[in-house]
Design a protein around this motif. Structure first.
Motif, PDB file in Angstrom:
ATOM      1  N   CYS A  81      36.819  48.869  47.197  1.00 52.60           N
ATOM      2  CA  CYS A  81      36.105  47.598  47.163  1.00 52.60           C
ATOM      3  C   CYS A  81      37.083  46.497  47.559  1.00 52.60           C
ATOM      4  O   CYS A  81      38.133  46.322  46.930  1.00 52.60           O
ATOM      5  CB  CYS A  81      35.527  47.346  45.778  1.00 52.60           C
ATOM      6  SG  CYS A  81      34.672  45.763  45.630  1.00 52.60           S
ATOM      7  N   PHE A  84      35.752  41.136  45.211  1.00 50.17           N
ATOM      8  CA  PHE A  84      35.365  41.161  43.797  1.00 50.17           C
ATOM      9  C   PHE A  84      34.199  40.213  43.563  1.00 50.17           C
ATOM     10  O   PHE A  84      34.309  38.999  43.812  1.00 50.17           O
ATOM     11  CB  PHE A  84      36.548  40.762  42.910  1.00 50.17           C
ATOM     12  CG  PHE A  84      36.265  40.871  41.434  1.00 50.17           C
ATOM     13  CD1 PHE A  84      36.450  42.068  40.773  1.00 50.17           C
ATOM     14  CD2 PHE A  84      35.797  39.773  40.719  1.00 50.17           C
ATOM     15  CE1 PHE A  84      36.174  42.165  39.413  1.00 50.17           C
ATOM     16  CE2 PHE A  84      35.524  39.873  39.360  1.00 50.17           C
ATOM     17  CZ  PHE A  84      35.716  41.074  38.713  1.00 50.17           C
ATOM     18  N   VAL A  85      33.087  40.743  43.121  1.00 47.37           N
ATOM     19  CA  VAL A  85      31.907  39.963  42.747  1.00 47.37           C
ATOM     20  C   VAL A  85      31.581  40.319  41.308  1.00 47.37           C
ATOM     21  O   VAL A  85      31.307  41.483  40.992  1.00 47.37           O
ATOM     22  CB  VAL A  85      30.711  40.254  43.672  1.00 47.37           C
ATOM     23  CG1 VAL A  85      29.473  39.493  43.195  1.00 47.37           C
ATOM     24  CG2 VAL A  85      31.040  39.883  45.099  1.00 47.37           C
ATOM     25  N   GLU A  86      31.625  39.350  40.450  1.00 45.29           N
ATOM     26  CA  GLU A  86      31.443  39.599  39.016  1.00 45.29           C
ATOM     27  C   GLU A  86      30.034  40.103  38.750  1.00 45.29           C
ATOM     28  O   GLU A  86      29.038  39.576  39.253  1.00 45.29           O
ATOM     29  CB  GLU A  86      31.697  38.314  38.233  1.00 45.29           C
ATOM     30  CG  GLU A  86      31.643  38.508  36.726  1.00 45.29           C
ATOM     31  CD  GLU A  86      32.013  37.238  35.973  1.00 45.29           C
ATOM     32  OE1 GLU A  86      31.468  37.038  34.873  1.00 45.29           O
ATOM     33  OE2 GLU A  86      32.850  36.467  36.478  1.00 45.29           O
ATOM     34  N   SER A  87      29.984  41.148  37.945  1.00 47.25           N
ATOM     35  CA  SER A  87      28.712  41.793  37.618  1.00 47.25           C
ATOM     36  C   SER A  87      28.186  41.240  36.296  1.00 47.25           C
ATOM     37  O   SER A  87      28.945  40.771  35.441  1.00 47.25           O
ATOM     38  CB  SER A  87      28.882  43.303  37.521  1.00 47.25           C
ATOM     39  OG  SER A  87      27.700  43.915  37.079  1.00 47.25           O
ATOM     40  N   CYS A  98      33.459  44.252  38.366  1.00 50.85           N
ATOM     41  CA  CYS A  98      32.836  43.933  39.651  1.00 50.85           C
ATOM     42  C   CYS A  98      31.514  44.684  39.779  1.00 50.85           C
ATOM     43  O   CYS A  98      31.208  45.595  38.993  1.00 50.85           O
ATOM     44  CB  CYS A  98      33.806  44.294  40.776  1.00 50.85           C
ATOM     45  SG  CYS A  98      33.135  44.073  42.446  1.00 50.85           S
ATOM     46  N   GLU A  99      30.739  44.308  40.772  1.00 53.09           N
ATOM     47  CA  GLU A  99      29.499  45.036  41.046  1.00 53.09           C
ATOM     48  C   GLU A  99      29.779  46.502  41.384  1.00 53.09           C
ATOM     49  O   GLU A  99      28.912  47.353  41.216  1.00 53.09           O
ATOM     50  CB  GLU A  99      28.753  44.372  42.205  1.00 53.09           C
ATOM     51  CG  GLU A  99      28.098  43.049  41.871  1.00 53.09           C
ATOM     52  CD  GLU A  99      26.882  43.210  40.978  1.00 53.09           C
ATOM     53  OE1 GLU A  99      26.391  44.355  40.837  1.00 53.09           O
ATOM     54  OE2 GLU A  99      26.423  42.221  40.399  1.00 53.09           O
ATOM     55  N   ARG A 104      38.945  43.824  37.554  1.00 50.46           N
ATOM     56  CA  ARG A 104      39.563  42.980  38.552  1.00 50.46           C
ATOM     57  C   ARG A 104      40.942  43.513  38.944  1.00 50.46           C
ATOM     58  O   ARG A 104      41.305  43.555  40.121  1.00 50.46           O
ATOM     59  CB  ARG A 104      39.688  41.548  38.025  1.00 50.46           C
ATOM     60  CG  ARG A 104      40.242  40.547  39.056  1.00 50.46           C
ATOM     61  CD  ARG A 104      40.420  39.187  38.427  1.00 50.46           C
ATOM     62  NE  ARG A 104      39.163  38.637  38.000  1.00 50.46           N
ATOM     63  CZ  ARG A 104      38.337  37.923  38.780  1.00 50.46           C
ATOM     64  NH1 ARG A 104      38.687  37.681  40.033  1.00 50.46           N
ATOM     65  NH2 ARG A 104      37.199  37.446  38.315  1.00 50.46           N
ATOM     66  N   HIS A 107      41.352  46.287  41.613  1.00 53.67           N
ATOM     67  CA  HIS A 107      41.079  45.981  43.008  1.00 53.67           C
ATOM     68  C   HIS A 107      42.383  45.672  43.732  1.00 53.67           C
ATOM     69  O   HIS A 107      43.424  45.445  43.118  1.00 53.67           O
ATOM     70  CB  HIS A 107      40.135  44.778  43.121  1.00 53.67           C
ATOM     71  CG  HIS A 107      38.713  45.109  42.823  1.00 53.67           C
ATOM     72  ND1 HIS A 107      38.263  45.466  41.564  1.00 53.67           N
ATOM     73  CD2 HIS A 107      37.603  45.126  43.630  1.00 53.67           C
ATOM     74  CE1 HIS A 107      36.966  45.689  41.587  1.00 53.67           C
ATOM     75  NE2 HIS A 107      36.542  45.489  42.844  1.00 53.67           N
ATOM     76  N   TRP A 122      27.020  40.885  46.414  1.00 52.37           N
ATOM     77  CA  TRP A 122      27.906  42.021  46.714  1.00 52.37           C
ATOM     78  C   TRP A 122      27.147  42.997  47.611  1.00 52.37           C
ATOM     79  O   TRP A 122      26.065  43.481  47.253  1.00 52.37           O
ATOM     80  CB  TRP A 122      28.356  42.697  45.426  1.00 52.37           C
ATOM     81  CG  TRP A 122      29.402  43.760  45.639  1.00 52.37           C
ATOM     82  CD1 TRP A 122      30.714  43.578  45.869  1.00 52.37           C
ATOM     83  CD2 TRP A 122      29.190  45.169  45.627  1.00 52.37           C
ATOM     84  NE1 TRP A 122      31.362  44.774  46.010  1.00 52.37           N
ATOM     85  CE2 TRP A 122      30.434  45.787  45.857  1.00 52.37           C
ATOM     86  CE3 TRP A 122      28.079  45.990  45.442  1.00 52.37           C
ATOM     87  CZ2 TRP A 122      30.615  47.155  45.908  1.00 52.37           C
ATOM     88  CZ3 TRP A 122      28.242  47.356  45.491  1.00 52.37           C
ATOM     89  CH2 TRP A 122      29.497  47.934  45.732  1.00 52.37           C
ATOM     90  N   HIS A 127      31.532  44.961  51.813  1.00 52.36           N
ATOM     91  CA  HIS A 127      32.614  44.758  50.846  1.00 52.36           C
ATOM     92  C   HIS A 127      33.345  46.039  50.481  1.00 52.36           C
ATOM     93  O   HIS A 127      34.257  45.987  49.652  1.00 52.36           O
ATOM     94  CB  HIS A 127      32.047  44.101  49.583  1.00 52.36           C
ATOM     95  CG  HIS A 127      31.430  42.768  49.868  1.00 52.36           C
ATOM     96  ND1 HIS A 127      30.430  42.228  49.084  1.00 52.36           N
ATOM     97  CD2 HIS A 127      31.651  41.872  50.871  1.00 52.36           C
ATOM     98  CE1 HIS A 127      30.071  41.043  49.577  1.00 52.36           C
ATOM     99  NE2 HIS A 127      30.806  40.819  50.673  1.00 52.36           N
TER     100      HIS A 127
END
Length: 1495
Positions: A81, A84-87, A98-99, A104, A107, A122, A127
């Motif tokens: 990945c 980083f997209v917060e889930s 992350c999704e 974090r 990654h 995401w 990504h």
């Protein structure tokens, strides 16, 4: 909390724990996305820097690891990945993720702080990126022993060919003969103990016997755990050779617990993995009993099922590969085995069935497996939504509330489609008759699928047989292939026969022979060359053949190694069989046409490849059959030490006794050169076994008829190089055979010649001294015993030509020679030779002439060099040559006056050698003969003893000489002091001065000047007292005597004792064996003794030199007439069969065999008792079913009788007794009676053709429009068309739909249906009142077909109907064949696909043919392209030709020759199994019914 696959912030010390080979090296894996480079798949490592860096991790010589660590990162990727997209969800510990599911810090640095904003949402396609993998190598499970497996982390988009290349080329796995995909419940479930044991044993058995790969999910739970434990139990209970089962686990990388221990960018060799079930949480541990792991990574964490698409693609790719082994080329078959399981398992089964993969469902394992198993025998029409709902409520009672109504509909539709393909579905039921083992069920499933698969001609049966041979399952071949359903021609079995031979599968060879394969037809010259070309490289015979080929290349000065021919094989065989045999395969003359004019193709049994059948289908002038095919195959099997195979072939031989002795000789010779001790022991044991076979057959022959049995000994065998059984036994040193009573009786008969065997030896000697007694009754002859009178000259000739008389006369002559020689040496040795001495010279000259005759006597044409080598090999000939040469040397010196005395000395030595020659005469004695053998053996022992003795003698002698005497320069006295005195000391002659007590200065020379005295030891000044250390010399003397007198001499006595006992045990055999040499020698020796033998030599010289008469064969050979030889061999073969039957009876009566049989019966009985309840239930069901049929027939008969009586007025309707309900009307679950197949089966496939769009599932019961189906909500779908001009403009808007004119001609498009008017609803046409499917714009019409009748009706086997041949075509990018024709585009008169087949100039004529044809179908056709609003209608026209000579047909064939090269066109015999589209088969069925032809 599980960490990400490769932590971004591992410290060097932590990395050292993960990858111990790295030591304290800093981390080198990249930290940024830009550090990764995209490398094309399957490229070779080209980076010298990376290669040198990787070499540092392994010691020198680890090339395999170096190749692996350079190849994998460049060809295999992982996924990371990169954004980083917060889930909204958190991890198990409550931390932000992350999704993708990772933390974090797990990654990359660029992912946590991206340089470019990539959006808030995401997106995996954007990504997640691929990078070189960082987890591969060997995996070792901590605490579970030293067993290691292989593992690799791969991207979910990895091409299957890359993974297959890794497994076969780098992991060293052999391509499988079978692929077993085990699927089912991923969580632990409970199985019945007996069912669990049956499943484990059967799965492992089928994998081990067939060489299969087992593919599972790889985790330590559910069905994967069951498979792993099955493999583990097998490995613990078998030997190392058998314990090689490839178990491949394909798991999701993101769900593997403790996966961080597998990360090592340079490869883990090994990586230590801890199996921790207690702390794994929602993740899964890998199973320790799998041998290989493929960990599929899609860049996410904790998401199951990621591996399924890659696993499906990999299994499909492997199943498309062709494996060639033992000459058989097979497509690797695949089977799916199902235990328990949930929704994912149902999807797996459905996909497998859809792709034609057979499935085995284990009933009793639970859930999905039991649902399918319970409805599998029902008609599809009875599998309703309500029935599936009831089954699910019982088997899924814990999760039943999760099943929605739409899910029930989907499950019902999938189960219906699964059950509809019954040929691909096999239900394994415990205790079912004929299916007690899972391995049988798996193999039967494959055969059932293959048997029901579409095919041309006999391809299907060939494929099944190839599978059985590849798996080495002769039991399956007997039960499933060689049945009454198919008649096998012997010629059809020739290719697989060759494959079974090469693969060393004797049971299949035996089966093919039982099925009628004739070795005479099978074994051709080309076949033999092919078999020898495929010898195992490890075989000693193979290396000898290569040596012969290299020698020929050097001899011819060629650059290429010559192609193997049978005369090369013959050259090696002659070295093994001995020079007494002629070449078995003579070298063809240069003037002759080469026998191998056609190169042998590689044996491929696939339909379109070259086949070994071409070797048997040539013209008669090009196929060369061998003299004795059984001999040829027997030799081929024996030189490879294949015991079972050779035994089966030997049982087919006619000249069996010679064959057994030849095999014994070949094996003994090969054992001498074999380096592997185990193989040597096996060869010697097999050689002894064949010797016993020859003895057994000869014993039976001798008991039946002594005279005919003795003829077998001396018969010249053309098949075995014009040698005899007796000669082969002598060459093989088969003492047991030669010492047989029948052989010895024959030798005795030869020894006595024409004399009667019971004539006393004293009578022979008396008649030899006073030959007039021959005319009395003192001597009897064998002819006189048969009442055949003999004349005077005949009696005299018969007496003096008998070998026993020749031997006695030569013995008497030799003794006379020795007496005269001794007299001359001791009494009459004058300066001038006397007449007695001249007589000795003359006598010796006659002996030299006789030795020369023996040297040059070559009746078999072996050549002078070969005869000389054979002559020198004999010990007594060497002694003769030595004696003659010494005598000649002495004679030369004797004739020179100055060397008269040395000449006498040399002649005296020659006399000693001549006396030693007497031992050969004594070998005829049964008492003295073995003793002479003992003396010869002991001479070898003495030689080795002297070597040990010389070490002690020289060491003691040198030390003694150096201590006692200073600087002795006289060589002769040095030899005396070092060797001679030391040797005499052993026998008690100890030097008196060695201890200094008996020293006498008068007995030695102080300065060493007296040549007759030894030099004195070291003394003091007055030369009276020795000064050497007496204590040291005494100690050395004691040690010397201790080791020589006590140790070495007793060792020599022990060696003599061992030799004596060893020879004494076989005294009789050794004497009988060596007796032949003496009899053979005097059987061919001239009758006159020396020196009168010169007359015989003169006669021989005149006959050979002047008269040019050929040499007379005096060997024990007899060439029989063909008729007599054929009768003799038939008699031998009959007695061989009797011998084999007797051996089988003896084996059965053997105590050990009886114990084994009893143990096997007890095991079977225990299993039957264990299965008693289940089996009795099955038997009762069968009996009840039979009884039910009988009751049904009786009830029908009674009903007919009652109706007949009532119709004649015998009773009223009220008096009729009530009849029981017909049992046939009761729905029996186990006896399905399929109704008519439902409509629109193909049109309800869950996927639209060529698309990933799903159709709405419609079960059979919901097909009619009249049935209420509120849930029905199909998607709006229109297929993309390449030609937009012919595609209808499609839009869901009513305005665009109203522009289309239905039920009429819409411009050039004919929108009328053959079935009349159809309904139009909301601007869309409805498919009659037949079905509902998704929306799609297809409109295809117009198919035209043509075929012809075959005149040869003999190809029909079980039907008297005539056969049709149909014209079929295979279009590009299509796997199946089709009838010529296709979619009729607007404005066209012929379909486009039909135009591809025909030349343009033939199109008008073909239209006329269509007009003359017969229309067999017009209307709707079930097709996968059909939908609710679009469907296919077709017109099928039959153009029939009565004969193959029809003018129109010939014209058609001529215009077919110019068709597109990408098309495949063929005339095919009409059969229901030809691989055509299903709707095309329906059309052909109608045609065959119309014409009354076979279908």
């Amino acid at each position: 909390m599980s960490a990400r696959g490769r932590c971004a912030r591992l410290l060097p010390s932590e990395l050292n724990k993960v990858c111990p080979e790295r030591g304290d090296e800093p981390a080198t894996h990249p930290r940024k996305m830009s550090d990764f480079e995209v490398v094309p798949n399957l490229q070779q490592s080209s980076s010298s820097v990376s290669r040198s860096r990787r070499k540092a991790h392994f010691p020198a010589g680890s090339n395999e690891k170096e190749n692996l660590i350079s190849w994998i990162p460049e060809n295999i990727r992982k996924k990371e990945c990169t954004y980083f997209v917060e889930s909204s969800q958190t991890s198990d510990s409550g931390r932000i993720v992350c999704e993708c599911g990772y933390l974090r810090e797990q990654h990359l640095d660029d992912a946590a702080k991206p340089p470019i904003f990539l959006g808030k949402e995401w997106d995996p396609s954007r990504h997640i990126q691929e990078m070189p993998t960082d987890a591969f190598g060997d995996i070792r499970f901590t605490g579970l022993g030293q067993k290691t497996g292989k593992y690799v982390r791969v991207s979910s988009d990895t091409p299957p060919r890359v993974i297959y290349h890794l497994m076969t080329q780098h992991w060293g796995l052999d391509p499988p003969n079978l692929l077993i995909s085990v699927t089912g419940g991923a969580k632990n479930f409970v199985m019945k103990p007996r069912l669990k044991n049956i499943f484990r044993q059967g799965l492992v058995k089928v994998a081990q016997t067939t060489g299969a790969w087992i593919i599972t999910g790889g985790s330590h739970a559910g069905v994967m755990k069951q498979v792993g434990e099955a493999v583990r139990d097998f490995l613990l209970s078998c030997s190392h050779k058998e314990g090689e089962i490839v178990t491949i686990g394909i798991a999701t990388w993101g769900t593997v617990y403790n996966r961080e221990s597998l990360v090592c960018p340079m490869g883990g060799f090994p990586a230590e993995y801890m199996l921790d079930e207690e702390n794994q949480g929602s993740l899964s541990c890998l199973d320790s009993n799998h041998s290989h792991f493929i960990l599929v990574d899609d860049g996410t964490h904790g998401r199951y099922g990621v591996e399924i698409p890659l696993r499906t693609r990999l299994e499909k790719f492997i199943s498309e590969q062709t494996k060639v082994k033992g000459g058989v080329a097979i497509k690797i078959p695949i089977v799916c085995v199902v235990l328990e399981g949930g929704p994912g398992t149902l999807d797996t089964i459905y996909n497998a069935i859809t792709h034609g993969t057979p499935c085995v469902i284990v009933e009793g394992s639970g859930r999905v497996a039991d649902v399918i198993a319970q409805v599998a025998n029902l008609p599809v029409a009875q599998i309703t939504i309500a029935l599936i709902q009831r089954k699910l409520s019982v088997l899924f009672h814990d999760t039943y509330e999760l099943f929605t109504e739409s899910k029930l509909v989907e499950w019902t539709k999938k189960i219906q489609d699964i059950v509809r393909s019954r040929q691909l579905l096999t239900i394994f039921r415990e205790g079912k008759y004929g299916q007690q083992d899972v391995d049988v069920a798996i193999l039967q499933a494959l055969f059932k699928a293959s048997r029901n698969q579409d095919h041309f001609g006999r391809e299907n049966w060939d494929h099944q047989l190839k599978l059985a041979v590849a798996w080495n399952r002769v039991d399956i071949a007997r039960s499933e292939i060689f049945t009454d359903d198919h008649d096998w021609k012997p010629s059809d079995l020739h290719p697989v026969m060759a494959a079974a031979l090469i693969s060393n599968k004797p049971e299949f060879v035996k089966l093919f022979l039982e099925q009628g394969v004739r070795l005479k037809d099978f074994v051709t010259w080309d076949t033999l060359v092919y078999l020898y070309d495929n010898l195992a490289p490890s075989c000693l015979f193979h290396s000898k053949l290569q040596k012969v080929l290299l020698e020929e290349r050097e001899h011819t000065a060629g650059s290429k190694t010559p192609r193997l021919q049978m005369h090369h094989v013959s050259q090696v065989l002659r070295e093994l069989l001995g020079c007494s045999t002629q070449p078995l395969y003579p070298k063809p003359k240069h003037t002759e046409r080469p026998r191998l004019s056609i190169p042998v193709p590689h044996l491929k049994l696939n339909v379109q490849g070259s086949s070994l059948r071409s070797l048997y289908k040539r013209s008669p002038g090009r196929v060369t059959f061998t003299m004795d095919p059984v001999r040829d195959l027997l030799i081929w099997a024996v030189v490879q030490n294949r015991r079972e195979l050779a035994e089966i072939i030997w049982a087919q031989s006619q000249d069996c006794m010679a064959a057994a002795l030849a095999c014994s000789k070949i094996l003994k010779e090969l054992a001498k050169e074999e380096e592997d001790t185990d193989t040597t022991d096996d060869m010697l044991a097999l050689a002894e076994e064949y010797e016993h076979k020859a003895i057994g057959v000869f014993t039976d022959c001798y008991r039946k008829d002594e005279e005919r049995a003795q003829k077998l000994l001396t018969r010249v065998s053309e098949a075995w190089g014009k040698t005899t059984c007796l000669q082969l036994a002598l060459e093989a040193k088969s003492m047991n055979f030669v010492s047989h009573g029948g052989v010895q009786a024959f030798l005795t008969k030869v020894w006595w010649g024409k004399l009667s065997v019971d004539s006393g030896l004293w009578r022979v000697i008396t008649c030899m001294l006073f030959f007039p007694l021959l005319y009395t009754n003192l001597i009897t002859f064998s002819r006189e015993k048969r009442l055949q009178p003999m004349g005077c000259l005949a009696r005299l000739r018969a007496f003096f030509t008998a070998p026993v008389v020749i031997f006695l006369m030569n013995t008497l002559s030799y003794f006379t020679f020795l007496l005269l020689f001794a007299y001359v040496l001791m009494v009459d040795f004058q300066p001038t030779p006397s007449w007695r001495e001249y007589l000795i010279y003359f006598w010796l000259f006659s002996l030299v002439c006789e030795e020369t005759r023996q040297l040059l006597y070559d009746p078999d044409g072996l050549g002078v060099v070969k005869m000389a080598s054979l002559y020198i090999k004999d010990f007594w000939n060497k002694l003769d040559i030595c004696a003659i040469l010494v005598f000649i040397a002495g004679l030369t010196c004797r004739l020179i006056p100055s060397t008269l005395y040395p000449g006498r000395i040399i002649l005296s030595l020659a006399f000693i050698i001549f006396c030693l020659r007497l031992m050969h005469i004594f070998t005829v004695s049964r008492t003295l003969g073995p003793k002479i053998i003992i003396v010869k053996r002991m001479m070898k022992d003495v030689f080795f003893f002297l070597f040990l003795l010389a070490v002690w003698v020289v060491s003691f002698g040198v030390a003694k000489q150096a201590i006692l005497i200073h600087n002795e320069e006289r060589v002769e006295w040095l030899f005396r002091g070092v060797v001679y005195h030391s040797y005499l000391t052993i026998f008690g002659q100890i030097p008196s001065y060695i201890d200094g007590v008996n020293f006498n200065i008068d007995q030695c020379s102080p300065n060493g000047t007296d040549p007759y005295k030894p030099k004195c030891p070291e003394t003091n000044g007055d030369n009276k007292t020795p000064i050497f250390p007496e204590w040291l010399t005494v100690i050395l003397l004691c040690l010397y005597l201790l080791f020589t007198n006590i140790l070495l001499l007793n060792l020599l006595i022990a060696m003599f004792n061992y030799t004596f006992q060893q020879v004494q045990e076989h005294t009789d055999q050794i004497w009988k064996f060596q007796r032949h040499d003496l009899i053979q020698e005097y059987h061919g020796r001239p009758p006159a003794p020396p020196p009168l033998i010169l007359l015989s030599h003169l006669q021989l010289l005149l006959r050979r030199g002047l008269l040019r008469q050929p040499a007379t064969h005096h060997k024990l050979k007899e060439k029989l007439e063909k008729n007599e030889e054929a009768a003799l061999l038939s008699w031998e073969m009959y007695l061989k069969e009797s011998y084999l039957q007797h051996q089988q009876c003896q084996e059965k009566q053997n105590t050990e065999q009886m114990i084994r049989d009893i143990a096997q019966r007890v095991d079977v009985l225990a299993e039957l008792l264990d299965l008693d309840r289940v089996k009795r239930t099955g038997v009762v069901e069968q009996r009840l079913g039979s009884l039910e049929d009988q009751v049904h027939q009786s009830a029908q008969a009674l009903r007919w009788m009652m109706q007949a009586l009532r119709g004649n007025g015998f009773s009223s309707a009220e008096d009729v007794p009530p009849m029981a309900l017909d049992t046939k009307e009761i729905a029996l679950e186990g006896r399905p009676q399929e109704s008519q197949p439902p409509c629109h089966v193909l049109a309800r496939n869950l996927l639209y053709p060529g698309s990933h769009t799903l159709r709405f599932p419609v079960p059979d019961e919901k097909v009619p429009w009249e049935v209420d189906f509120p849930l029905y909500d199909p998607p709006a779908y229109s297929a993309e068309h390449k030609d937009m001009a012919v595609q209808d403009p499609f839009s869901l808007s009513l305005e665009s739909l109203l522009k289309i004119n239905y039920n009429t001609m819409d411009g050039l498009i004919d929108r009328q249906s053959f079935h009349g008017l159809y309904a139009v609803q909301d601007g869309l046409p409805l498919t009659g009142m037949w079905t509902r499917r998704g929306q799609e714009c297809w409109h295809d019409r117009g198919l035209s077909h043509s075929w012809r009748r075959n005149l040869d009706g003999s190809i029909i086997r079980k039907s008297l109907k005539k056969m049709l041949e149909v014209l079929v075509a295979q279009y590009p990018l299509s796997d199946v064949w089709a009838l010529p024709g296709g979619s009729l585009e607007p404005g066209e008169t012929l379909p486009l696909k039909l135009k591809w087949i025909l030349r343009r100039e033939f199109w008008p004529q073909f239209q006329n043919l269509l007009k003359q044809g017969t229309e067999v179908h017009r209307g709707y056709l079930d097709d996968p392209r059909n939908t609710d609003n679009a469907w296919v209608e077709t017109v099928a026209i039959s153009v029939h030709f009565d004969t193959s000579n029809d003018v129109e047909m010939k014209r058609l064939n001529s215009f077919l020759q110019g068709c597109d090269p990408e098309l495949c066109i063929r005339w095919q015999v009409l059969d229901k199994r030809i691989p055509l589209h299903a709707n095309h088969k329906e059309l052909l069925h109608k045609v065959s019914t119309l014409l009354g032809a076979y279908y």
